[in-house]
Write a protein that holds these residues in place. Structure first.
Motif, PDB file in Angstrom:
ATOM      1  N   VAL A 313      16.126   6.700  -0.340  1.00 16.74           N
ATOM      2  CA  VAL A 313      14.928   6.229   0.355  1.00 16.74           C
ATOM      3  C   VAL A 313      15.273   4.852   0.916  1.00 16.74           C
ATOM      4  O   VAL A 313      15.269   3.857   0.205  1.00 16.74           O
ATOM      5  CB  VAL A 313      13.715   6.143  -0.585  1.00 16.74           C
ATOM      6  N   ASN A 314      15.600   4.815   2.178  1.00 15.70           N
ATOM      7  CA  ASN A 314      16.273   3.626   2.705  1.00 15.70           C
ATOM      8  C   ASN A 314      15.483   2.814   3.726  1.00 15.70           C
ATOM      9  O   ASN A 314      15.967   1.796   4.215  1.00 15.70           O
ATOM     10  CB  ASN A 314      17.619   4.028   3.325  1.00 15.70           C
ATOM     11  N   ALA A 315      14.272   3.215   4.056  1.00 17.55           N
ATOM     12  CA  ALA A 315      13.463   2.440   4.996  1.00 17.55           C
ATOM     13  C   ALA A 315      11.989   2.649   4.696  1.00 17.55           C
ATOM     14  O   ALA A 315      11.588   3.706   4.195  1.00 17.55           O
ATOM     15  CB  ALA A 315      13.774   2.841   6.436  1.00 17.55           C
ATOM     16  N   PHE A 316      11.187   1.639   5.037  1.00 15.21           N
ATOM     17  CA  PHE A 316       9.773   1.667   4.678  1.00 15.21           C
ATOM     18  C   PHE A 316       8.924   1.057   5.781  1.00 15.21           C
ATOM     19  O   PHE A 316       9.373   0.183   6.530  1.00 15.21           O
ATOM     20  CB  PHE A 316       9.531   0.880   3.378  1.00 15.21           C
ATOM     21  N   VAL A 317       7.683   1.522   5.846  1.00 17.27           N
ATOM     22  CA  VAL A 317       6.654   0.908   6.688  1.00 17.27           C
ATOM     23  C   VAL A 317       5.511   0.509   5.776  1.00 17.27           C
ATOM     24  O   VAL A 317       4.965   1.347   5.044  1.00 17.27           O
ATOM     25  CB  VAL A 317       6.140   1.884   7.772  1.00 17.27           C
ATOM     26  N   LEU A 318       5.156  -0.763   5.806  1.00 19.11           N
ATOM     27  CA  LEU A 318       4.068  -1.261   4.967  1.00 19.11           C
ATOM     28  C   LEU A 318       3.117  -2.072   5.830  1.00 19.11           C
ATOM     29  O   LEU A 318       3.545  -2.985   6.523  1.00 19.11           O
ATOM     30  CB  LEU A 318       4.611  -2.130   3.826  1.00 19.11           C
ATOM     31  N   GLY A 319       1.860  -1.720   5.787  1.00 19.18           N
ATOM     32  CA  GLY A 319       0.855  -2.511   6.484  1.00 19.18           C
ATOM     33  C   GLY A 319      -0.262  -1.726   7.112  1.00 19.18           C
ATOM     34  O   GLY A 319      -1.428  -2.096   6.962  1.00 19.18           O
ATOM     35  N   PRO A 320       0.015  -0.640   7.852  1.00 20.47           N
ATOM     36  CA  PRO A 320      -1.086   0.064   8.518  1.00 20.47           C
ATOM     37  C   PRO A 320      -2.126   0.590   7.534  1.00 20.47           C
ATOM     38  O   PRO A 320      -1.844   1.469   6.722  1.00 20.47           O
ATOM     39  CB  PRO A 320      -0.364   1.221   9.225  1.00 20.47           C
ATOM     40  N   GLY A 321      -3.325   0.011   7.563  1.00 23.32           N
ATOM     41  CA  GLY A 321      -4.411   0.429   6.681  1.00 23.32           C
ATOM     42  C   GLY A 321      -4.174   0.179   5.209  1.00 23.32           C
ATOM     43  O   GLY A 321      -4.924   0.697   4.372  1.00 23.32           O
ATOM     44  N   PHE A 322      -3.179  -0.641   4.861  1.00 22.96           N
ATOM     45  CA  PHE A 322      -2.820  -0.794   3.451  1.00 22.96           C
ATOM     46  C   PHE A 322      -3.800  -1.672   2.691  1.00 22.96           C
ATOM     47  O   PHE A 322      -4.050  -1.473   1.504  1.00 22.96           O
ATOM     48  CB  PHE A 322      -1.411  -1.384   3.327  1.00 22.96           C
ATOM     49  N   GLY A 323      -4.366  -2.645   3.359  1.00 25.03           N
ATOM     50  CA  GLY A 323      -5.216  -3.624   2.690  1.00 25.03           C
ATOM     51  C   GLY A 323      -4.484  -4.947   2.549  1.00 25.03           C
ATOM     52  O   GLY A 323      -3.264  -4.979   2.372  1.00 25.03           O
ATOM     53  N   VAL A 324      -5.232  -6.028   2.632  1.00 18.67           N
ATOM     54  CA  VAL A 324      -4.666  -7.375   2.550  1.00 18.67           C
ATOM     55  C   VAL A 324      -4.780  -7.884   1.123  1.00 18.67           C
ATOM     56  O   VAL A 324      -5.838  -7.767   0.497  1.00 18.67           O
ATOM     57  CB  VAL A 324      -5.417  -8.328   3.508  1.00 18.67           C
ATOM     58  N   GLY A 325      -3.692  -8.461   0.606  1.00 18.44           N
ATOM     59  CA  GLY A 325      -3.781  -9.042  -0.724  1.00 18.44           C
ATOM     60  C   GLY A 325      -2.487  -9.043  -1.490  1.00 18.44           C
ATOM     61  O   GLY A 325      -1.391  -8.816  -0.944  1.00 18.44           O
ATOM     62  N   LYS A 326      -2.605  -9.279  -2.809  1.00 12.41           N
ATOM     63  CA  LYS A 326      -1.445  -9.457  -3.674  1.00 12.41           C
ATOM     64  C   LYS A 326      -0.597  -8.191  -3.755  1.00 12.41           C
ATOM     65  O   LYS A 326       0.638  -8.258  -3.796  1.00 12.41           O
ATOM     66  CB  LYS A 326      -1.904  -9.873  -5.066  1.00 12.41           C
ATOM     67  N   LYS A 327      -1.236  -7.037  -3.795  1.00 11.77           N
ATOM     68  CA  LYS A 327      -0.465  -5.800  -3.906  1.00 11.77           C
ATOM     69  C   LYS A 327       0.452  -5.641  -2.705  1.00 11.77           C
ATOM     70  O   LYS A 327       1.635  -5.270  -2.861  1.00 11.77           O
ATOM     71  CB  LYS A 327      -1.401  -4.595  -4.008  1.00 11.77           C
ATOM     72  N   ALA A 328      -0.048  -5.932  -1.514  1.00 19.06           N
ATOM     73  CA  ALA A 328       0.788  -5.835  -0.318  1.00 19.06           C
ATOM     74  C   ALA A 328       1.951  -6.816  -0.399  1.00 19.06           C
ATOM     75  O   ALA A 328       3.089  -6.473  -0.057  1.00 19.06           O
ATOM     76  CB  ALA A 328      -0.045  -6.101   0.932  1.00 19.06           C
TER      77      ALA A 328
END
Length: 491
Positions: A313-328
């Motif tokens: 698992v070598n690439a990721f997308v994080l952010g779309p609709g994820f929510g703002v905060g510590k977990k992100a």
């Protein structure tokens, strides 16, 4: 020869250096000016054969010299020509003075020009080197021309447009056609300058391509020439496990659509496998919408750490609709040693904690791509966004250096910049891309390219180009879903 320069962007300062290098090499500078002026006159006759009168507005520098040459050529061809000048023609120097003396036409003050039906204006007031607000006489003339709806051919760049930034210095002509020389300038592509140029023609006036290439920087137009050599890594005939595994992280049960768009785009763009990572409360809604995209439950950093033991698992997308905060923030920091597209909520989560992200990006050896629109850019890079002296290109370059990430500064004139200073400006995006979910699709395409092994800069630039092509294919009534269906193969 222009084929070798078709993707090059040259700043006004670089163009000045190129002109000097040409003169130093023995090329007669007046011959270059004559070629430029003749190209403008030819364009005027070709585009407006029905013109009753060509009105040539000449400025106080070499752009004005080009105008005097054009006026002479038009008059020699039998056209009705009137010349109006900003400033005193007798104050001209060098080649511009020589061109004015050779012009057989009388010269009237700029302020005396009154637009008439049948006029076509040739704007030779100021070129790409303008870096100050227009003088009042020019401002008033532009307003009269605009009110009269007189068609304009711009010499080099519409007067009033800053060639470095694309910004309008008070006001500017809106040209039907612009003739520039040797290579495009940033002001031809950056907004709002781009929409003021009309159709753009690049004319070879005789400067060797070698001299242009040697003095041009790392700025290019975003075309396959900028990244095509890396596209071979995306061979559609290869085994799916060799085409990369992209993970897209979903938000809660009411915010899952954006991540699904990114995942679907990643799969359509060529990733061999795509997994949508979901919290427990969103599993059911995500499962009901997925087919080829896989689903995995991850609740916290412990679950994520366990999954990351699988190096495939070598690439990721994080952010779309994820929510703002510590977990992100926690998730993003864990993913920085792989390839990561940080979009939307992922970036906003670091608004007040960016130092740790930038340090991790610098030290991790991963490939971080951030994709801010104007508002997100201002939140993450407030001091850069507030610097009015910088162009959009320069802002993206400064942000890339500060963050140690590739920056995709989105908009109708998207700029992709690397920490090294390398940058491309995109020019193929239709206005229809300004629709909900379009950015989520772009993030997924970038992720697919990263998963397949493309370097971060090339992955981002290629994604922006494919995104623009998909928008054109999808047409004016496109949605994010139809955008995905129209992602073209890599050339």
């Amino acid at each position: 020869m222009l084929d070798a320069l078709q993707n090059v962007l040259v700043t006004p300062a670089e163009m000045t250096a190129i002109d000097k290098a040409a003169a130093d090499s023995g090329i007669d500078s007046f011959t270059l000016m004559r070629s430029a002026g003749m190209a403008v006159s030819a364009a005027a006759l070709r585009l407006f054969p029905e013109a009753l009168r060509f009105v040539v507005l000449c400025g106080p520098g070499n752009n004005g010299g080009d105008g005097y040459v054009a006026a002479s050529a038009l008059a020699d061809g039998g056209a009705d020509v009137a010349v109006f000048a900003l400033g005193k023609p007798e104050a001209l120097k060098g080649d511009a003075a020589r061109a004015q003396r050779a012009c057989p036409l009388s010269v009237q003050p700029l302020i005396a020009y009154e637009p008439q039906v049948g006029d076509v204006v040739i704007d030779a007031l100021f070129g790409a080197g303008l870096a100050r607000d227009l003088p009042e006489e020019a401002y008033e003339t532009i307003e009269r021309v605009s009110e009269g709806r007189i068609p304009v051919i711009a010499v080099d760049l519409p007067s009033g447009v800053d060639g470095r930034t694309g910004e309008v210095r008070g006001t500017s002509f809106t040209a039907a056609h612009t003739v520039t020389f040797m290579a495009r300038k940033p002001g031809h592509l950056l907004m709002p300058g781009r929409v003021r140029c009309g159709a753009l023609e690049v004319f070879d006036i005789g400067i060797p391509a070698r001299l242009v290439s040697e003095r041009a920087g790392d700025l290019r137009i975003n075309t396959p020439a900028a990244w095509g050599s890396h596209a071979s890594a995306l061979d559609p005939a290869t085994h799916k496990y060799r085409r990369g595994h992209l993970g897209v992280l979903s938000g809660g049960s009411l915010s899952t659509g954006a991540a699904r768009l990114s995942a679907a785009a990643g799969l359509a763009a060529g990733a061999g496998l795509v997994t949508l990572v979901s919290p427990a409360e969103a599993l059911a809604v995500n499962a009901s919408h997925l087919t080829a995209v896989m689903l995995r439950e991850i609740r916290d950093t412990e679950d994520l750490a366990t999954w990351l033991k699988d190096k495939r698992v070598n690439a990721f997308v994080l952010g779309p609709g994820f929510g703002v905060g510590k977990k992100a923030r926690d998730f993003a920091l864990m993913l920085c040693d792989r390839a990561l597209v940080l979009d939307a909520d992922g970036m906003t989560s670091f608004e007040k904690a960016r130092a740790e992200l930038f340090e991790r990006a610098a030290n991790s050896g991963g490939r971080l791509v951030m994709t801010p629109h104007e508002g997100e850019f201002a939140r993450l890079f407030p001091e850069i966004a507030a610097d009015a002296a910088l162009s959009k290109i320069e802002k993206a370059q400064a942000a890339a250096r500060l963050s140690h990430a590739v920056i995709v500064y989105k908009g109708p004139d998207t700029v992709v910049a690397a920490p090294s200073g390398r940058a491309v400006v995109n020019a193929n995006a239709p206005p229809s891309l300004a629709t909900a979910g379009s950015g989520d699709v772009l993030a997924g395409i970038v992720g697919a390219h990263l998963a397949q092994g493309m370097p971060a800069f090339e992955a981002a630039a290629a994604a922006v180009w494919r995104h623009g092509e998909a928008g054109t294919r999808a047409g004016r009534g496109m949605t994010a879903e139809t955008l995905i269906e129209n992602i073209p193969p890599l050339p």
